[in-house]
Motif scaffolding. Structure first.
Motif, short mmCIF file in Angstrom:
data_model
loop_
_atom_site.label_atom_id
_atom_site.label_comp_id
_atom_site.label_asym_id
_atom_site.label_seq_id
_atom_site.Cartn_x
_atom_site.Cartn_y
_atom_site.Cartn_z
N GLY A 76 -6.66 12.10 -18.38
CA GLY A 76 -5.28 11.79 -18.01
C GLY A 76 -4.83 12.48 -16.74
N ASN A 77 -4.15 11.74 -15.87
CA ASN A 77 -3.60 12.22 -14.59
C ASN A 77 -4.66 12.55 -13.54
OD1 ASN A 77 -0.82 11.94 -15.08
ND2 ASN A 77 -0.87 13.79 -16.32
N THR A 78 -5.90 12.20 -13.78
CA THR A 78 -6.95 12.43 -12.79
C THR A 78 -6.83 11.38 -11.69
OG1 THR A 78 -8.45 13.35 -14.44
CG2 THR A 78 -9.46 12.48 -12.43
N LEU A 79 -6.93 11.81 -10.44
CA LEU A 79 -6.92 10.88 -9.31
C LEU A 79 -8.34 10.39 -9.06
CD1 LEU A 79 -4.57 12.74 -6.80
CD2 LEU A 79 -4.00 10.86 -8.34
N LEU A 80 -8.47 9.09 -8.79
CA LEU A 80 -9.76 8.49 -8.46
C LEU A 80 -9.83 8.31 -6.95
CD1 LEU A 80 -9.98 5.85 -11.32
CD2 LEU A 80 -11.06 8.11 -11.21
N ILE A 81 -10.90 8.79 -6.34
CA ILE A 81 -11.01 8.83 -4.88
C ILE A 81 -12.26 8.09 -4.43
CG2 ILE A 81 -11.20 10.36 -2.89
CD1 ILE A 81 -9.92 12.55 -4.79
N ALA A 82 -12.06 7.12 -3.52
CA ALA A 82 -13.18 6.34 -2.97
C ALA A 82 -13.52 6.81 -1.58
CB ALA A 82 -12.83 4.85 -2.94
N GLU A 83 -14.78 6.76 -1.24
CA GLU A 83 -15.24 7.06 0.12
C GLU A 83 -15.13 5.78 0.93
OE1 GLU A 83 -16.19 9.49 3.05
OE2 GLU A 83 -16.17 10.24 0.99
N VAL A 84 -14.37 5.81 2.03
CA VAL A 84 -14.12 4.62 2.85
C VAL A 84 -14.51 4.91 4.29
CG1 VAL A 84 -12.33 3.04 3.67
CG2 VAL A 84 -12.22 3.92 1.35
N ASP A 85 -15.18 3.96 4.91
CA ASP A 85 -15.54 4.07 6.32
C ASP A 85 -14.25 4.13 7.13
OD1 ASP A 85 -16.27 3.68 8.96
OD2 ASP A 85 -17.74 2.12 8.51
N PRO A 86 -14.04 5.15 7.98
CA PRO A 86 -12.79 5.27 8.74
C PRO A 86 -12.53 4.09 9.69
CG PRO A 86 -14.24 7.15 9.18
CD PRO A 86 -14.93 6.26 8.21
N ASP A 87 -13.58 3.37 10.05
CA ASP A 87 -13.40 2.21 10.94
C ASP A 87 -13.04 0.94 10.17
OD1 ASP A 87 -13.96 3.74 13.18
OD2 ASP A 87 -16.12 3.40 12.96
N GLU A 88 -13.11 1.00 8.84
CA GLU A 88 -12.80 -0.17 8.02
C GLU A 88 -11.29 -0.41 8.05
OE1 GLU A 88 -12.76 -1.17 3.31
OE2 GLU A 88 -14.45 -0.02 4.06
N LEU A 89 -10.91 -1.67 8.19
CA LEU A 89 -9.50 -2.05 8.21
C LEU A 89 -9.20 -2.98 7.05
CD1 LEU A 89 -9.09 -2.74 12.03
CD2 LEU A 89 -8.39 -0.71 10.76
N PRO A 90 -7.94 -2.99 6.58
CA PRO A 90 -7.59 -3.94 5.51
C PRO A 90 -7.80 -5.38 5.98
CG PRO A 90 -5.84 -2.32 5.86
CD PRO A 90 -6.83 -2.15 6.98
N GLU A 91 -7.94 -6.28 5.00
CA GLU A 91 -8.22 -7.68 5.31
C GLU A 91 -7.06 -8.36 6.04
OE1 GLU A 91 -9.37 -9.69 1.75
OE2 GLU A 91 -11.08 -8.35 1.42
N GLU A 92 -5.83 -8.10 5.63
CA GLU A 92 -4.66 -8.75 6.23
C GLU A 92 -4.17 -7.98 7.45
OE1 GLU A 92 -3.38 -11.67 5.09
OE2 GLU A 92 -5.02 -11.70 3.63
N GLU A 93 -3.66 -8.72 8.42
CA GLU A 93 -3.20 -8.11 9.68
C GLU A 93 -2.03 -7.15 9.47
OE1 GLU A 93 -1.05 -9.70 13.69
OE2 GLU A 93 -2.72 -10.90 12.93
N ASP A 94 -1.14 -7.47 8.52
CA ASP A 94 0.04 -6.64 8.31
C ASP A 94 -0.13 -5.65 7.16
OD1 ASP A 94 0.01 -8.58 6.38
OD2 ASP A 94 2.16 -8.97 6.44
N GLU A 95 -1.37 -5.32 6.81
CA GLU A 95 -1.65 -4.30 5.80
C GLU A 95 -2.19 -3.06 6.48
OE1 GLU A 95 -4.34 -5.73 2.85
OE2 GLU A 95 -2.95 -7.20 2.07
N PHE A 96 -1.90 -1.90 5.87
CA PHE A 96 -2.35 -0.64 6.43
C PHE A 96 -2.77 0.29 5.31
CE2 PHE A 96 0.89 -2.47 9.14
CZ PHE A 96 0.27 -2.46 10.38
N TYR A 97 -3.75 1.13 5.59
CA TYR A 97 -4.09 2.20 4.67
C TYR A 97 -3.11 3.34 4.91
CZ TYR A 97 -8.57 -0.15 3.84
OH TYR A 97 -9.55 -1.04 3.51
#
Length: 186
Positions: A76-97
């Motif tokens: 409970g309350n544990t955060l799940l963390i994914a490793e993401v390539d810093p150059d990867e961008l969201p699929e939609e133009e108006d989305e942001f990480y």
């Protein structure tokens, strides 16, 4: 780069499933069976997703090695963390990480500095920018297109068109009582 993609909620049932609060726009990618996720606190993981399903509008996950309710409750309350390539961008133009938006300067359309984004708060109805002003105070700005008119990652700024009272204390309050008082000369 590491991104928080979910927070584990309560145990569900007796077979080790847990509810999760999704914190990614791409749950089908980040929370798919077989995904290995780091955790915060680190002692809880890493966790490998064994299965996932939607039940009554909530995402339920089961992890390898977590086979009963007691083990699920311990997460409970544990955060799940994914490793993401810093150059990867969201699929939609108006989305942001979130990491793309943190530390952006916030300015009004006429160039007045509001502050700097220090946090993104993900609420059920909308996301909020938590903006630290130059004087150290904070203001919350809804991340909706009517208010946040432009995100310019190259210039590292977010342009806002705030309604009266959102970022200042000088909201214009108009009521029929005020108008009548003005006519009476008082």
């Amino acid at each position: 780069m590491q991104l928080v993609v979910a927070r584990i909620g309560r145990a569900h049932g007796i077979r080790g499933e847990v509810t999760v609060e999704v914190r990614t726009d791409e749950p089908e990618l980040r929370l798919a069976p077989g995904a290995v996720l780091a955790t915060d606190p680190p002692s809880a993981g890493p966790l490998t997703i064994a299965s996932g399903r939607v039940h009554s509008g909530r995402l339920l996950l089961r992890f390898e090695g977590i086979d009963d309710r007691n083990a699920a409750e311990a997460l409970g309350n544990t955060l799940l963390i994914a490793e993401v390539d810093p150059d990867e961008l969201p699929e939609e133009e108006d989305e942001f990480y979130d990491y793309q938006l943190i530390d952006l300067d916030v300015v009004t359309e006429d160039g007045v500095t509001v502050g700097r984004i220090t946090e993104i708060s993900h609420l059920p109805s909308q996301d909020l920018f938590i903006v630290e002003r130059p004087d150290g105070s904070e203001v919350m700005i809804p991340f909706v297109s009517e208010i946040v008119t432009e995100i310019d990652l190259e210039e590292q700024r977010a342009v806002v068109a705030p309604p009266p009272g959102l970022i200042d204390d000088r909201a214009e309050i108009a009521s029929s009582r005020d108008a009548e008082a003005g006519q009476d000369g008082s």
